[in-house]
Design a protein around this motif. Structure first.
Motif, short mmCIF file in Angstrom:
data_model
loop_
_atom_site.label_atom_id
_atom_site.label_comp_id
_atom_site.label_asym_id
_atom_site.label_seq_id
_atom_site.Cartn_x
_atom_site.Cartn_y
_atom_site.Cartn_z
N THR A 109 6.59 24.86 -3.75
CA THR A 109 6.54 24.27 -5.25
C THR A 109 6.45 23.50 -5.21
OG1 THR A 109 7.69 26.09 -6.28
CG2 THR A 109 7.65 24.58 -7.45
N ALA A 110 7.22 22.97 -3.91
CA ALA A 110 7.21 21.02 -4.65
C ALA A 110 6.21 20.69 -3.82
CB ALA A 110 8.66 20.05 -3.68
N LEU A 111 5.47 21.21 -2.68
CA LEU A 111 4.61 20.29 -2.39
C LEU A 111 3.65 20.88 -3.00
CD1 LEU A 111 4.86 21.50 1.54
CD2 LEU A 111 5.33 19.21 0.65
N SER A 112 3.27 21.72 -3.28
CA SER A 112 1.94 22.06 -4.73
C SER A 112 2.08 20.45 -5.74
CB SER A 112 2.12 23.41 -5.28
OG SER A 112 3.00 23.73 -6.27
N LEU A 113 3.23 20.04 -6.49
CA LEU A 113 2.58 18.77 -7.38
C LEU A 113 3.78 17.72 -6.70
CD1 LEU A 113 5.26 21.85 -9.36
CD2 LEU A 113 3.08 21.55 -9.79
N ILE A 114 3.11 17.72 -5.34
CA ILE A 114 4.15 16.44 -4.98
C ILE A 114 2.65 14.96 -5.22
CG2 ILE A 114 2.51 16.56 -2.56
CD1 ILE A 114 5.29 15.63 -1.77
N GLY A 115 1.94 15.78 -5.57
CA GLY A 115 0.44 14.18 -6.33
C GLY A 115 0.64 13.72 -7.65
N ALA A 116 2.58 14.44 -8.26
CA ALA A 116 2.82 13.19 -9.78
C ALA A 116 3.37 12.42 -8.46
CB ALA A 116 3.76 14.58 -9.86
N GLY A 183 -4.05 7.85 5.43
CA GLY A 183 -4.86 8.03 5.72
C GLY A 183 -5.14 8.43 4.09
N TRP A 184 -4.37 8.92 3.54
CA TRP A 184 -4.29 9.38 1.62
C TRP A 184 -4.07 8.53 1.01
CZ3 TRP A 184 -1.80 14.71 2.49
CH2 TRP A 184 -2.43 15.24 2.84
N ARG A 185 -3.14 7.13 1.15
CA ARG A 185 -2.80 6.74 0.11
C ARG A 185 -3.65 6.17 -0.47
NH1 ARG A 185 1.28 4.92 3.53
NH2 ARG A 185 3.43 4.70 2.55
N SER A 186 -4.84 6.03 -0.54
CA SER A 186 -5.25 4.67 -2.19
C SER A 186 -6.12 5.55 -2.54
CB SER A 186 -6.55 3.91 -1.11
OG SER A 186 -7.58 4.49 -0.81
N ALA A 187 -6.34 7.02 -1.99
CA ALA A 187 -7.15 7.80 -2.95
C ALA A 187 -5.65 8.24 -4.15
CB ALA A 187 -7.90 8.17 -2.80
N TRP A 188 -4.87 8.55 -3.29
CA TRP A 188 -3.58 8.76 -4.15
C TRP A 188 -2.63 8.02 -5.08
CZ3 TRP A 188 0.72 12.09 -0.73
CH2 TRP A 188 1.45 12.39 -1.83
N SER A 189 -2.79 6.79 -4.60
CA SER A 189 -2.25 5.63 -5.93
C SER A 189 -3.11 5.96 -6.71
CB SER A 189 -2.66 4.77 -5.00
OG SER A 189 -1.37 4.62 -3.89
N ALA A 190 -4.17 5.81 -6.71
CA ALA A 190 -5.74 6.15 -8.26
C ALA A 190 -5.10 7.35 -9.04
CB ALA A 190 -7.40 6.59 -7.89
N ALA A 191 -4.85 8.82 -7.87
CA ALA A 191 -5.54 9.71 -8.60
C ALA A 191 -3.46 10.04 -9.38
CB ALA A 191 -4.94 11.07 -7.71
N VAL A 192 -2.87 8.82 -8.69
CA VAL A 192 -1.40 9.38 -9.85
C VAL A 192 -1.17 8.13 -10.88
CG1 VAL A 192 1.59 8.23 -9.93
CG2 VAL A 192 0.42 9.97 -7.35
N SER A 193 -2.31 7.03 -10.48
CA SER A 193 -2.22 6.32 -11.59
C SER A 193 -3.16 6.86 -13.18
CB SER A 193 -2.44 4.93 -11.26
OG SER A 193 -3.26 4.77 -10.88
#
Length: 197
Positions: A109-116, A183-193
C-alpha cells in the motif's frame, strides 16, 4: 479461488491444528501458541482466542468435553475437535498450501502511494527500512539457529525460513528501487510539486 468458510479467521485454523494434540482450554492454548512463537505468525489476544473457540463451536468444529472450576478461578471449558473439525482442518490447510491468494501487505500500500513524498525523503525512508530489514533478518536467523540447537525439527521452522526468504526478497527489491530512484528524481519532484518549479 478461496472457499467461503464458516470460520474464516486463521486463528481458527491454528486452534484446530493444536486440538489434534488433544483437548484444551482457550487460555492454555494461548500460552502454548506464545511459547511456540506462533504469535509471530498470528495476531491474537486471549479475548480473540475465546471468540474463535465460540465460532468453531457454533460451526460444529469443536465441542466442549469438560467444564470445571478450580478454587476462585472462573469456570473453564475444555474443548476437543469434532470429526467435522478434522475435515475442515485438512481441507483448509490444503487450500492455503496449494492456492495462491492476493494479500494486502501494508508495504505494498505504501509503495502504491509513495509518489506523494519527495524523492529525497523516500530514499531516506527506504534506507532506514533496509537497515531494519537487516536487523529483523539477523534476529530471525538467530531464533532459527537457537531452535535447531535445541533439536527442534526443521519442519517446525518452515514458517521462519519462509519469513527469511521474504526478508531477503524485500531487501533486494528495496536496494533495486533505491538505485532506480536516482533516474526518476527530476520527473518525480515535478510530479510531487504538481509541475511547479
Amino acid at each position: 479461488m478461496a472457499k467461503k468458510r464458516k470460520v474464516g479467521n486463521l486463528l481458527g485454523l491454528a486452534v484446530l491444528s493444536y486440538l489434534t494434540q488433544g483437548p484444551t482450554h482457550p487460555y492454555d492454548l494461548g500460552r502454548t501458541l506464545r511459547a511456540h512463537g506462533d504469535d509471530r505468525s498470528l495476531k491474537f489476544t486471549h479475548g480473540s482466542l475465546y471468540m474463535v473457540f465460540q465460532q468453531l463451536e457454533k460451526a460444529g468444529f469443536v465441542a466442549p468435553v469438560e467444564t470445571g472450576r478450580a478454587g476462585l478461578r472462573p469456570e473453564r471449558t475444555v474443548y476437543a475437535m469434532t470429526d467435522a473439525g478434522r475435515r475442515e482442518l485438512r481441507d483448509w490447510l490444503r487450500e492455503l498450501v496449494a492456492e495462491p491468494e492476493h494479500e494486502y501487505p501494508r508495504f505494498v500500500t505504501a509503495l502504491s502511494l509513495i509518489g506523494a513524498l519527495p524523492p529525497d525523503e523516500v530514499v531516506e525512508l527506504l534506507t532506514t527500512r533496509l537497515s531494519r530489514l537487516s536487523e529483523v533478518r539477523a534476529s530471525t536467523r538467530q531464533e532459527i539457529d537457537a531452535a535447531l540447537a535445541r533439536d527442534v525439527h526443521p519442519l517446525f521452522l518452515v514458517e521462519e525460513e519462509y519469513r527469511l526468504a521474504l526478508l531477503d526478497t524485500e531487501a533486494g527489491f528495496v536496494e533495486n528501487l533505491l538505485g532506480r530512484i536516482a533516474g526518476w528524481r527530476s520527473a518525480w519532484s515535478a510530479a510531487v510539486s504538481g509541475g511547479k518549479s
